[in-house]
Write a protein that holds these residues in place. Structure first.
Motif, PDB file in Angstrom:
ATOM      1  N   ILE A   1      58.030  28.085  34.438  1.00 26.52           N
ATOM      2  CA  ILE A   1      56.742  28.531  34.980  1.00 26.52           C
ATOM      3  C   ILE A   1      55.662  28.527  33.903  1.00 26.52           C
ATOM      4  CG2 ILE A   1      55.526  30.425  36.121  1.00 26.52           C
ATOM      5  CD1 ILE A   1      57.665  29.098  37.817  1.00 26.52           C
ATOM      6  N   MET A   2      54.509  27.972  34.267  1.00 23.93           N
ATOM      7  CA  MET A   2      53.320  28.020  33.428  1.00 23.93           C
ATOM      8  C   MET A   2      52.211  28.688  34.233  1.00 23.93           C
ATOM      9  SD  MET A   2      51.503  27.121  30.704  1.00 23.93           S
ATOM     10  CE  MET A   2      49.841  26.690  30.199  1.00 23.93           C
ATOM     11  N   VAL A   3      51.611  29.760  33.681  1.00 29.85           N
ATOM     12  CA  VAL A   3      50.523  30.460  34.345  1.00 29.85           C
ATOM     13  C   VAL A   3      49.204  30.127  33.659  1.00 29.85           C
ATOM     14  CG1 VAL A   3      49.496  32.705  34.855  1.00 29.85           C
ATOM     15  CG2 VAL A   3      51.951  32.353  35.197  1.00 29.85           C
ATOM     16  N   ILE A   4      48.213  29.732  34.443  1.00 34.25           N
ATOM     17  CA  ILE A   4      46.853  29.535  33.944  1.00 34.25           C
ATOM     18  C   ILE A   4      45.967  30.535  34.685  1.00 34.25           C
ATOM     19  CG2 ILE A   4      44.916  27.936  33.705  1.00 34.25           C
ATOM     20  CD1 ILE A   4      46.967  25.642  33.884  1.00 34.25           C
ATOM     21  N   ASP A   5      45.452  31.501  33.959  1.00 35.98           N
ATOM     22  CA  ASP A   5      44.569  32.502  34.544  1.00 35.98           C
ATOM     23  C   ASP A   5      43.137  32.123  34.199  1.00 35.98           C
ATOM     24  OD1 ASP A   5      43.120  34.743  35.318  1.00 35.98           O
ATOM     25  OD2 ASP A   5      44.693  36.146  34.769  1.00 35.98           O
ATOM     26  N   ALA A   6      42.472  31.463  35.135  1.00 42.82           N
ATOM     27  CA  ALA A   6      41.139  30.901  34.857  1.00 42.82           C
ATOM     28  C   ALA A   6      40.113  31.977  34.541  1.00 42.82           C
ATOM     29  CB  ALA A   6      40.661  30.048  36.028  1.00 42.82           C
ATOM     30  N   PHE A   7      40.327  33.183  35.038  1.00 38.45           N
ATOM     31  CA  PHE A   7      39.457  34.290  34.652  1.00 38.45           C
ATOM     32  C   PHE A   7      39.969  34.953  33.386  1.00 38.45           C
ATOM     33  CE2 PHE A   7      38.853  38.926  34.654  1.00 38.45           C
ATOM     34  CZ  PHE A   7      37.483  38.971  34.472  1.00 38.45           C
ATOM     35  N   GLY A   8      41.204  35.376  33.393  1.00 42.28           N
ATOM     36  CA  GLY A   8      41.739  36.213  32.322  1.00 42.28           C
ATOM     37  C   GLY A   8      41.769  35.570  30.960  1.00 42.28           C
ATOM     38  N   GLU A   9      41.816  34.234  30.880  1.00 41.67           N
ATOM     39  CA  GLU A   9      41.912  33.587  29.574  1.00 41.67           C
ATOM     40  C   GLU A   9      40.579  33.521  28.844  1.00 41.67           C
ATOM     41  OE1 GLU A   9      44.250  29.966  29.581  1.00 41.67           O
ATOM     42  OE2 GLU A   9      45.559  30.754  31.156  1.00 41.67           O
ATOM     43  N   ASN A  10      39.475  33.698  29.553  1.00 40.38           N
ATOM     44  CA  ASN A  10      38.155  33.728  28.905  1.00 40.38           C
ATOM     45  C   ASN A  10      37.176  34.481  29.805  1.00 40.38           C
ATOM     46  OD1 ASN A  10      36.049  33.318  27.167  1.00 40.38           O
ATOM     47  ND2 ASN A  10      35.902  31.100  27.468  1.00 40.38           N
ATOM     48  N   PRO A  11      37.402  35.782  30.009  1.00 39.06           N
ATOM     49  CA  PRO A  11      36.682  36.507  31.064  1.00 39.06           C
ATOM     50  C   PRO A  11      35.189  36.677  30.850  1.00 39.06           C
ATOM     51  CG  PRO A  11      38.017  38.010  29.743  1.00 39.06           C
ATOM     52  CD  PRO A  11      38.404  36.631  29.336  1.00 39.06           C
ATOM     53  N   MET A  12      34.709  36.602  29.621  1.00 38.87           N
ATOM     54  CA  MET A  12      33.289  36.826  29.391  1.00 38.87           C
ATOM     55  C   MET A  12      32.505  35.536  29.208  1.00 38.87           C
ATOM     56  SD  MET A  12      32.946  39.924  29.975  1.00 38.87           S
ATOM     57  CE  MET A  12      31.204  40.093  29.563  1.00 38.87           C
ATOM     58  N   HIS A  13      33.101  34.416  29.599  1.00 41.34           N
ATOM     59  CA  HIS A  13      32.355  33.155  29.630  1.00 41.34           C
ATOM     60  C   HIS A  13      31.774  32.977  31.024  1.00 41.34           C
ATOM     61  CE1 HIS A  13      31.824  28.785  30.352  1.00 41.34           C
ATOM     62  NE2 HIS A  13      31.351  28.816  29.122  1.00 41.34           N
ATOM     63  N   PHE A  14      30.468  32.732  31.104  1.00 38.11           N
ATOM     64  CA  PHE A  14      29.774  32.630  32.389  1.00 38.11           C
ATOM     65  C   PHE A  14      29.179  31.245  32.594  1.00 38.11           C
ATOM     66  CE2 PHE A  14      29.834  37.141  31.689  1.00 38.11           C
ATOM     67  CZ  PHE A  14      29.858  37.710  32.949  1.00 38.11           C
ATOM     68  N   ARG A  15      29.158  30.851  33.840  1.00 40.85           N
ATOM     69  CA  ARG A  15      28.337  29.721  34.273  1.00 40.85           C
ATOM     70  C   ARG A  15      27.804  30.065  35.652  1.00 40.85           C
ATOM     71  NH1 ARG A  15      33.643  27.940  35.379  1.00 40.85           N
ATOM     72  NH2 ARG A  15      33.934  26.887  37.402  1.00 40.85           N
TER      73      ARG A  15
ATOM     74  N   MET B   1      62.415  23.048  38.308  1.00 42.08           N
ATOM     75  CA  MET B   1      61.166  22.292  38.308  1.00 42.08           C
ATOM     76  C   MET B   1      60.148  22.936  37.379  1.00 42.08           C
ATOM     77  SD  MET B   1      60.644  21.358  42.359  1.00 42.08           S
ATOM     78  CE  MET B   1      59.161  20.393  42.049  1.00 42.08           C
ATOM     79  N   ARG B   2      59.244  22.132  36.887  1.00 41.69           N
ATOM     80  CA  ARG B   2      58.117  22.632  36.093  1.00 41.69           C
ATOM     81  C   ARG B   2      56.971  22.940  37.058  1.00 41.69           C
ATOM     82  NH1 ARG B   2      56.041  21.512  30.661  1.00 41.69           N
ATOM     83  NH2 ARG B   2      55.181  23.540  30.091  1.00 41.69           N
ATOM     84  N   VAL B   3      56.658  24.214  37.195  1.00 43.26           N
ATOM     85  CA  VAL B   3      55.669  24.653  38.182  1.00 43.26           C
ATOM     86  C   VAL B   3      54.518  25.354  37.476  1.00 43.26           C
ATOM     87  CG1 VAL B   3      55.260  26.011  40.260  1.00 43.26           C
ATOM     88  CG2 VAL B   3      57.510  24.952  39.888  1.00 43.26           C
ATOM     89  N   THR B   4      53.298  24.950  37.804  1.00 39.54           N
ATOM     90  CA  THR B   4      52.095  25.565  37.241  1.00 39.54           C
ATOM     91  C   THR B   4      51.439  26.448  38.293  1.00 39.54           C
ATOM     92  OG1 THR B   4      51.729  23.651  35.799  1.00 39.54           O
ATOM     93  CG2 THR B   4      49.858  25.125  36.173  1.00 39.54           C
ATOM     94  N   LEU B   5      51.160  27.686  37.911  1.00 37.85           N
ATOM     95  CA  LEU B   5      50.487  28.637  38.796  1.00 37.85           C
ATOM     96  C   LEU B   5      49.074  28.875  38.274  1.00 37.85           C
ATOM     97  CD1 LEU B   5      53.318  31.326  39.207  1.00 37.85           C
ATOM     98  CD2 LEU B   5      52.948  29.259  40.565  1.00 37.85           C
ATOM     99  N   ILE B   6      48.076  28.764  39.142  1.00 42.47           N
ATOM    100  CA  ILE B   6      46.679  28.907  38.723  1.00 42.47           C
ATOM    101  C   ILE B   6      46.010  30.050  39.475  1.00 42.47           C
ATOM    102  CG2 ILE B   6      44.418  27.782  38.587  1.00 42.47           C
ATOM    103  CD1 ILE B   6      45.842  25.109  38.353  1.00 42.47           C
ATOM    104  N   ASN B   7      45.493  30.995  38.707  1.00 47.27           N
ATOM    105  CA  ASN B   7      44.630  32.040  39.260  1.00 47.27           C
ATOM    106  C   ASN B   7      43.190  31.592  39.057  1.00 47.27           C
ATOM    107  OD1 ASN B   7      43.850  34.628  40.286  1.00 47.27           O
ATOM    108  ND2 ASN B   7      43.403  35.276  38.191  1.00 47.27           N
ATOM    109  N   PRO B   8      42.390  31.479  40.118  1.00 44.62           N
ATOM    110  CA  PRO B   8      41.023  30.961  39.964  1.00 44.62           C
ATOM    111  C   PRO B   8      40.089  31.963  39.296  1.00 44.62           C
ATOM    112  CG  PRO B   8      41.402  31.588  42.230  1.00 44.62           C
ATOM    113  CD  PRO B   8      42.724  31.742  41.529  1.00 44.62           C
ATOM    114  N   ASN B   9      38.873  31.524  39.081  1.00 43.98           N
ATOM    115  CA  ASN B   9      37.855  32.345  38.417  1.00 43.98           C
ATOM    116  C   ASN B   9      37.464  33.558  39.263  1.00 43.98           C
ATOM    117  OD1 ASN B   9      37.372  29.275  37.953  1.00 43.98           O
ATOM    118  ND2 ASN B   9      36.555  30.241  36.119  1.00 43.98           N
ATOM    119  N   ILE B  10      36.937  34.570  38.578  1.00 49.83           N
ATOM    120  CA  ILE B  10      36.246  35.661  39.267  1.00 49.83           C
ATOM    121  C   ILE B  10      34.810  35.205  39.517  1.00 49.83           C
ATOM    122  CG2 ILE B  10      35.322  38.002  39.006  1.00 49.83           C
ATOM    123  CD1 ILE B  10      38.282  38.051  39.463  1.00 49.83           C
ATOM    124  N   CYS B  11      34.320  35.454  40.714  1.00 43.42           N
ATOM    125  CA  CYS B  11      32.958  35.051  41.074  1.00 43.42           C
ATOM    126  C   CYS B  11      32.134  36.270  41.478  1.00 43.42           C
ATOM    127  CB  CYS B  11      32.984  34.046  42.224  1.00 43.42           C
ATOM    128  SG  CYS B  11      33.804  32.498  41.812  1.00 43.42           S
TER     129      CYS B  11
END
Length: 490
Positions: free
Chosen positions: A42-56, A1-11
Motif C-alpha cells: 500500500i502507498m498512501v498519497i495525502d494530497a492535503f496532508g503532505e503540504n497543507p499550507m500550500h494554496f492555489r 498487488m501494488r495499490v495506491t490510495l489517494i486522499n484529495p485536496n481540502i477545498c
C-alpha cells in the motif's frame, strides 16, 4: 498487488472560511488501508496532508495541498491499481480533475471509494457517472473494506466484477449493481492505518474538525444512523442501518494510539454514536478502568434523546469534554417535513446537565429547508434563546443544500456543479434572506451569552490567543486568521 490510495485536496469556498476548508482526516480511507495492508503493498498519497499550507485558487475554490503534477509524481510507476477517495462534496470538481490527470498518465484501473460515514460526502450512485466520464473504471458504492478485495481479485484474474455495490462502464453502458451488504461485525476489521498518513502535519495546523488541544485522531465507534432525515445523504449511503463496535474494541483502539502515537485526544466522528446509551456507559467505564488519561469529544453530532443524565455523567468521568447535538429547527412543523424526530425539552434538560458536568456543548441547525416559513425561523430563534439560558456554548447555523443522494437532492437548483453544494449555498435565490437571518441570530446568540454566561464569553478571546480551544468557534477564529494570512502571501 501494488495499490495506491489517494486522499484529495481540502477545498474552501471563496468567502466561506467557517463552513469549508475544515481538515477532516480521511477516516474511511484509513480503514481501507488498514484492511488492505496485510495482503497488498500500500502507498498512501495525502494530497492535503503532505503540504497543507500550500494554496492555489481555481474558480470559486481555494485549494490546499499538493498540485496535480505533484500527486502524479508520487504515484509509483509500478502501481497496479489506484484508489481515489470521494471525500467531501466541496472537493468534487478537484477530485474529478485528479482522476482525469491520472487517466492520462496511467493505464491501470482507477477506483473511486465512497465516503459513507459523513454528512458532507455524497452518493456515488448519483455522482459516480461523472467519475466514469473523467476516466475512472469503477466506483465502489457502500463500505469499501468488504468490496475492494473482491474487486482487486477480479482485476487480477481479469474478470468482470459481479458483487454488490459497484458501478462501472461496459461496452459504453453504465452497469450498477446496487449495494446489499453492510459490514455487521465491525470488531473484525483491522484498525485504521493512521501510521501511513502524515498526522504530524495535521497536528501542526493547530485546528481540526473538533476543537483540538493536542495530538488527536478521529474515532469511528459505529457506522450509519437509524434516522431518515431528508436533508442528509446518510439514509442513502447507509440505508438507515446503525452498526456498532463493542466498548472493548473501541477502547482497545484508543489505548493502541495512546501507546503507539502518543495521542491524548480522540474526536468521535460517528454519525450517531450514542444510539445505545448502555454501550457508551460501558465504554466510559472501560476507559476509567484502564486509567487512560485522555479527552474525547463527540464532534460530528449525536441524537440527544439516546442519552440520559446518568450516561452523560459517566461520559464526563471518562474524559468526554465536548458534545454536539442537532436540533436542526425550533419548529415542530419543519422537523416533521425533515422527518427528523427531536425532543426540544429533553435536549434543554440534558444541556443543563452537560453544563454542570463541565462538558462544552454545540447545537446545530439547518435553515431554509423547503416548506419552512418565516414563523418557523422565529421558532428556531426562540429555541436558540432557550438553549443559551440552559448553557449551550455554541451554535452552528447551516443553510440547507441538496447533497447528491439525499431525499432533497432535486428540491433546489441553480448551482453549476456539485462543489457548490456547501452549507453556504450562495447560488440559492433566497440565500441573502437566509444569510441575513443567520448573521442576526449569531449576533443575538453572543449578546444573550454575554447576559447569561459572561465569564465563558470573556474567556473565549484568551482561548483563541493561547490555542486552548474549548469550542469550534474559537478554533475557527484561529483557522480563519491563519488561512487569510496564508492566502495573502500565496
Amino acid at each position: 498487488m501494488r495499490v495506491t490510495l489517494i486522499n484529495p485536496n481540502i477545498c474552501m469556498q471563496k468567502g466561506d472560511f467557517f463552513g469549508t476548508g475544515i481538515p477532516y482526516l480521511p477516516m474511511s480511507l484509513a480503514w481501507v488501508a488498514g484492511s488492505l495492508r496485510s495482503n497488498h503493498d500500500i502507498m498512501v498519497i495525502d494530497a492535503f496532508g503532505e503540504n497543507p499550507m500550500h494554496f492555489r485558487t481555481e474558480g470559486k475554490l481555494h485549494i490546499q495541498g499538493l498540485t496535480i503534477p505533484q500527486i502524479l509524481e508520487r504515484v509509483p510507476k509500478d502501481t497496479e491499481a489506484i484508489c481515489v477517495y470521494a471525500a467531501k462534496v466541496v472537493a468534487f470538481t478537484v477530485t474529478k480533475d485528479i482522476v482525469r490527470a491520472l487517466r492520462k498518465e496511467f493505464q491501470v484501473p482507477i477506483i473511486i471509494l465512497e465516503n459513507t460515514q459523513s454528512v458532507v460526502a455524497y452518493s456515488l450512485k448519483v455522482a459516480g457517472k461523472e467519475f466514469l466520464d473523467a476516466g475512472a473504471d469503477y466506483c465502489l458504492i457502500g463500505e469499501s473494506e468488504n468490496r475492494i478485495e473482491k474487486l482487486l481479485v477480479a482485476i487480477r484474474e481479469k474478470k468482470t466484477p459481479a458483487f454488490d455495490g459497484i458501478l462501472y462502464r461496459k461496452d459504453g453502458k453504465d452497469v450498477l449493481i446496487d449495494k446489499k451488504e453492510y459490514i455487521m461485525n465491525l470488531d473484525e476489521l483491522p484498525f485504521p492505518a493512521w501510521d501511513l498518513f502524515p498526522l504530524q502535519n495535521y497536528w501542526k495546523l493547530g485546528y481540526a474538525h473538533g476543537p483540538m488541544q493536542g495530538k488527536y485522531v478521529p474515532l469511528l465507534t459505529s457506522r450509519g444512523c437509524p434516522y431518515g432525515c431528508k436533508y442528509c445523504v446518510v439514509p442513502e449511503t447507509n440505508a438507515r442501518r446503525w452498526r456498532f463496535r463493542s466498548p472493548k474494541n473501541v477502547v482497545d483502539e484508543i489505548e493502541h494510539w495512546v501507546k503507539t502515537l502518543g495521542v491524548t485526544e480522540f474526536h468521535f466522528e460517528d454519525l450517531n454514536p450514542t444510539v445505545r446509551k448502555e454501550r457508551i456507559t460501558e465504554m466510559s467505564k472501560e476507559i476509567i478502568a484502564r486509567n487512560l488519561k485522555i479527552s474525547w469529544k463527540i464532534v460530528a453530532g449525536t441524537k440527544v434523546e439516546t442519552m440520559d443524565k446518568d450516561t452523560v455523567t459517566w461520559m464526563a468521568k471518562a474524559g468526554c469534554t465536548y458534545i454536539s447535538i442537532s436540533p436542526e429547527s425550533g419548529s415542530p412543523a419543519v422537523l416533521k417535513l425533515m422527518d427528523k424526530p427531536f425532543n426540544h425539552e429533553l435536549a434543554l434538560d440534558l444541556v443543563r446537565h452537560m453544563h454542570k458536568q463541565g462538558i462544552t456543548t454545540q447545537a446545530c441547525f439547518v435553515l431554509g429547508f423547503p416548506g419552512e416559513k418565516p414563523e418557523d425561523l422565529q421558532l428556531t430563534r426562540k429555541y436558540v434563546r432557550k438553549l443559551v439560558r440552559a448553557g449551550i456554548d455554541e451554535v452552528a447555523l447551516f443553510v440547507m443544500t441538496p447533497i447528491p443522494g439525499s431525499n432533497q437532492f432535486s428540491a433546489l437548483d441553480g448551482y453549476e456543479n456539485y462543489s457548490q453544494l456547501t452549507f453556504t449555498p450562495t447560488w440559492r435565490k433566497d440565500f441573502r434572506r437566509l444569510s441575513t437571518f443567520r448573521n442576526r441570530l449569531y449576533v443575538e446568540f453572543y449578546l444573550l451569552k454575554l447576559i447569561f454566561h459572561p465569564i465563558k464569553l470573556f474567556l473565549q478571546p484568551f482561548n483563541v490567543l493561547f490555542r486552548n480551544f474549548k469550542t469550534k468557534t474559537e478554533m475557527t477564529a484561529f483557522r480563519t486568521l491563519k488561512l487569510m494570512r496564508a492566502l495573502a502571501t500565496s
